[in-house]
Design a protein around this motif. Structure first.
Motif, short mmCIF file in Angstrom:
data_model
loop_
_atom_site.label_atom_id
_atom_site.label_comp_id
_atom_site.label_asym_id
_atom_site.label_seq_id
_atom_site.Cartn_x
_atom_site.Cartn_y
_atom_site.Cartn_z
N HIS A 616 -0.33 -12.46 -4.83
CA HIS A 616 0.46 -12.79 -3.65
C HIS A 616 1.61 -13.74 -4.01
N ASP A 628 4.79 -9.63 12.30
CA ASP A 628 4.12 -8.45 11.78
C ASP A 628 4.23 -7.28 12.75
N VAL A 641 0.68 -0.07 5.44
CA VAL A 641 -0.16 -1.27 5.51
C VAL A 641 -1.24 -1.20 6.56
N ARG A 642 -1.19 -0.23 7.54
CA ARG A 642 -2.19 -0.23 8.59
C ARG A 642 -3.04 1.05 8.62
N ARG A 674 3.12 -7.94 2.59
CA ARG A 674 1.99 -7.76 3.50
C ARG A 674 0.73 -7.33 2.74
N ARG A 677 -0.50 -10.39 0.77
CA ARG A 677 -1.00 -11.43 1.66
C ARG A 677 -2.38 -11.09 2.20
N ASP A 678 -2.52 -9.87 2.66
CA ASP A 678 -3.82 -9.46 3.19
C ASP A 678 -4.89 -9.50 2.10
N THR A 682 -8.21 -11.93 2.06
CA THR A 682 -9.53 -11.31 1.94
C THR A 682 -10.25 -11.80 0.69
N GLN A 698 -13.56 -4.40 3.28
CA GLN A 698 -12.15 -4.69 3.56
C GLN A 698 -11.39 -4.98 2.27
N GLN A 702 -8.26 -2.76 0.98
CA GLN A 702 -6.93 -3.33 0.76
C GLN A 702 -6.49 -3.19 -0.70
#
Length: 723
Positions: A616, A628, A641-642, A674, A677-678, A682, A698, A702
């Motif tokens: 990151h 976001d 990203v989703r 993004r 960062r996620d 996590t 998760q 990711q």
């Protein structure tokens, strides 16, 4: 040499260089007034302090000769001071005038000592103790020993009466040992030089004049004129007259008038070669001063040692001589040394006369040899040191053996064949205070002081008298400070300072990680390991820094192994972006370590969290400040990203390189930001709750999403990680 010249300069009144007289002028003021009181004269009756080095002084129009004359004048002054000092010291010691100065206080000391010790009570007690020894020998059947003890006691009693009446008369009276020894030595020396009716005062004067001729007059003439001009009676008279008159011009005219053109030319044309001759004579004069000083000290110590042992003899005649054993031996030793030292005085005085005769013959046998005779004289002087020391040791050995044999006879036993045994007063004062022994003792004392902790405390460093001790202490101090992690300013440029500064940075990184992650846990260790390695260190440096920060040994070990395994596993990962490869490798290793020990598992979980955090930190940030939700209105952002994908094939059908190429750079930056960062957030949750199944899924999801982007855009120039 410059310091010596400046120290000697006042003795000459500065006249040897800054004189008012030149060859064309009148009287010179070049006399060495500071040494005129010595009244050392040569065989022509000329005081050595009036000697001149005659040259054409030059002028401001001839600066070369002016400078050369000044240098020659300084060398001449130093040479004459050395030679005059050596000759005066020898004559003063041989004349024994100094003994007259000491006789009154020494006699007072000896008389006072006698009055306090040689009392009837002390005599009665000592005689009673001696009688007890006689009785003991009779009881044991040693009748001969008893008779010998009685005889010794009677001899001590009879001889002691005369000795104690005037304790130092035996050595200091006009007919004492020292006076007789001096007269015998001077008589022998005079006989060797052809004088059958010697007088002590005239002999000392003749000795001084002979030394003055051989060590001052003739060497100076060789130096000034290139040869000894005394070989010509006319030139001898002319030079002597000019010196007595104190006129360099008269000396120059005398050399011209007596027919010595070469000497006159040397006066008018001084050359640099004369400087070399002067330096040679300085060495020669120094050797002379050392030899004469050494011989004079020997004569002085022999006389002083004889007086010293005479004072100690008071104890023997007052009490110790009556008592069998060491105290009787003490009396014998002091009597032997008192007489032996007086005999040594005869030997030393004779030695001086013989040596003067030898040196005189050396110079007389080669009148035209000039510097060659001076060199030979120097060699003879050096040999004199060695011969005199051997002679002195032989005399001391003879005294010791004589005293030991007398002692053995008194004790009724054979004398040892190997030399004297250890006993009271065995070391002679003459030997103890001799220059060589005194220097050796002083050096040993200095060495012991140098190694003493008190000296170290006084000077603030160990071995303070050792060469480079101060620099070594400074180096030790700097090394100490560097080992402590401090870098003094004067050591900042050294390689040790750079190494220390690097270590300090590593330690600071480890401590910062402890502060950032609330203690010496696995997460802090992983963060410290990453930072330290990024500073150019290796894992060994990192392990040391972790130890300094207080991390447990088990934590240090497993964090280092987790990092090494992650780096090795990342090498075989097919992804393109390095930080993302390490994230994927760290997560796989963390999942595989679920059944390992707690410390090892925590290290792998922490390594995953740290790899994600580093991923990151290295990812680009978007230029536009949008939420976001605003960014997710972009179809590419949403799909990347989703949206969830079951397989990579499904992902690559939706997110194509063409869509990324059509997107603006800031959109691609946001996607990278993004995803990293996620994954970082996590990763921290994964470290804190490694058993939470949702967090695990998760993290994997990711990680896969970021890996899909990297693999899909591999080989293109539109990847989000490096834009």
């Amino acid at each position: 040499m410059l310091t010596t010249l400046l120290a000697i300069w006042p003795l000459s009144g500065g006249a040897a260089v800054g004189r008012a007289d030149t060859i064309s002028g009148g009287r010179s003021t070049s006399a060495i007034d500071g040494l005129a009181w010595t009244d050392i004269r040569d065989s022509s009756g000329i005081p050595l302090s009036d000697y001149l080095f005659t040259t054409d002084g030059g002028s401001i129009f001839n600066p070369r000769e002016a400078v050369l004359t000044s240098v020659l004048g300084l060398l001449f002054t130093v040479f004459m001071v050395i030679v005059i000092s050596a000759i005066w010291l020898t004559g003063f010691v041989v004349s024994f005038r100094w003994l007259d100065w000491l006789s009154t206080p020494l006699n007072a000391v000896a008389d006072g000592l006698r009055d306090q010790i040689a009392t009837p009570i002390v005599l009665a007690v000592a005689a009673s103790i001696g009688a007890l020894f006689v009785a003991w020998f009779v009881i044991r059947g040693y009748h001969a020993k008893a008779v010998l003890q009685v005889v010794v006691m009677l001899v001590v009693a009879v001889a002691g009466v005369g000795f104690l009446a005037h304790p130092l008369a035996a050595v200091l009276s006009p007919n004492g040992l020292l006076a007789q020894g001096r007269d015998v030595g001077i008589s022998v020396a005079a006989g060797l030089n052809g004088d059958s009716n010697p007088d002590s005062r005239s002999i000392v004067a003749d000795l001084n004049s002979t030394l003055a001729d051989n060590f001052a007059r003739h060497p100076l003439q060789v130096w000034n004129f290139g040869h000894v001009i005394d070989d010509s009676p006319r030139c001898r008279t002319a030079w002597s007259s000019g010196i007595l008159a104190g006129s360099e011009s008269q000396v120059a005219r005398g050399m011209r008038d007596c027919g010595d053109a070469y000497a006159h030319a040397k006066i008018m044309n001084p050359s640099p070669g004369q400087v070399g001759t002067g330096l040679t004579l300085l060495i020669f004069g120094t050797i002379l001063l050392l030899f004469m000083s050494y011989l004079s000290i020997k004569i002085f110590l022999a006389a002083l040692s004889s007086v010293f042992h005479a004072i100690l003899t008071v104890f023997g005649f007052a009490a110790g001589g009556f008592i069998y054993g060491p105290t009787q031996a003490f009396l014998v030793r002091n009597l032997a040394d008192m007489i032996g030292d007086a005999g040594a005085l005869v030997v030393y005085t004779t030695y001086l006369g013989c040596y003067t005769l030898v040196l005189d013959h050396v110079f007389r046998s080669a009148p035209d040899s000039g510097m060659a005779a001076i060199f030979v004289g120097g060699v003879v002087l050096i040999a004199g040191f060695v011969l005199l020391r051997r002679l002195d040791l032989s005399l001391l050995g003879g005294q010791s053996r004589t005293a030991e044999k007398i002692r053995a006879a008194l004790e009724g036993r054979p004398a040892p064949a190997g030399g004297p045994s250890t006993g009271i007063g065995e070391s002679s004062l003459r030997y103890s205070l001799s220059p060589g022994h005194a220097m050796g003792t002083a050096l040993r004392g200095i060495a012991e002081f140098n190694a003493n902790p008190v000296a170290s405390f006084m000077f603030g460093r160990p071995s303070p008298l050792t060469y480079y001790s101060k620099r070594m202490q400074d180096m030790n101090y700097l090394n100490y400070e560097l080992l402590r992690g401090n870098v003094p300013q004067r050591a900042a440029g050294s390689w040790m300072a750079r190494l220390t500064l690097g270590k300090n940075a590593h330690d600071a990184a480890a401590r910062a990680a402890v502060d950032d992650f609330d203690g010496t846990n696995a997460r802090a260790a992983a963060a410290a390991m990453t930072t330290i390695l990024s500073l150019g260190a290796d894992r060994a440096d990192a392990m040391g820094a972790l130890a300094v920060a207080g991390f447990p040994s088990e934590s240090r070990r497993w964090v280092a192994e987790a990092h090494a395994r992650t780096m090795q596993a990342a090498e075989d990962n097919p992804m393109e972006y390095g930080p993302l490869k390490r994230v994927a490798a760290a997560l796989d290793l963390a999942e595989n370590s679920r059944h390992y020990g707690i410390a090892e598992r925590s290290a792998h979980n922490a390594q995953f969290a740290e790899s994600a955090a580093l991923f990151h930190r290295l990812s680009p940030r978007p230029m536009r400040n949008r939420s976001d939700a605003d960014w997710e209105t972009n179809p590419l952002v949403w799909d990347t990203v989703r949206r969830n994908y079951a397989t990579y094939d499904e992902f690559q059908n939706v997110v194509t390189p063409n869509r990324f190429a059509q997107a603006d750079e800031d959109t691609r930056r946001y996607i990278a930001y993004r995803l990293s960062r996620d994954l970082s957030a996590t990763g921290e949750q994964y470290y804190r709750t490694p058993d939470d199944q949702n967090i695990r899924e998760q993290a994997i999801q990711q990680k896969n999403r970021a890996a899909y982007v990297d693999l899909r855009l591999a080989g293109s120039n539109i990847g989000p990680w490096t834009n």
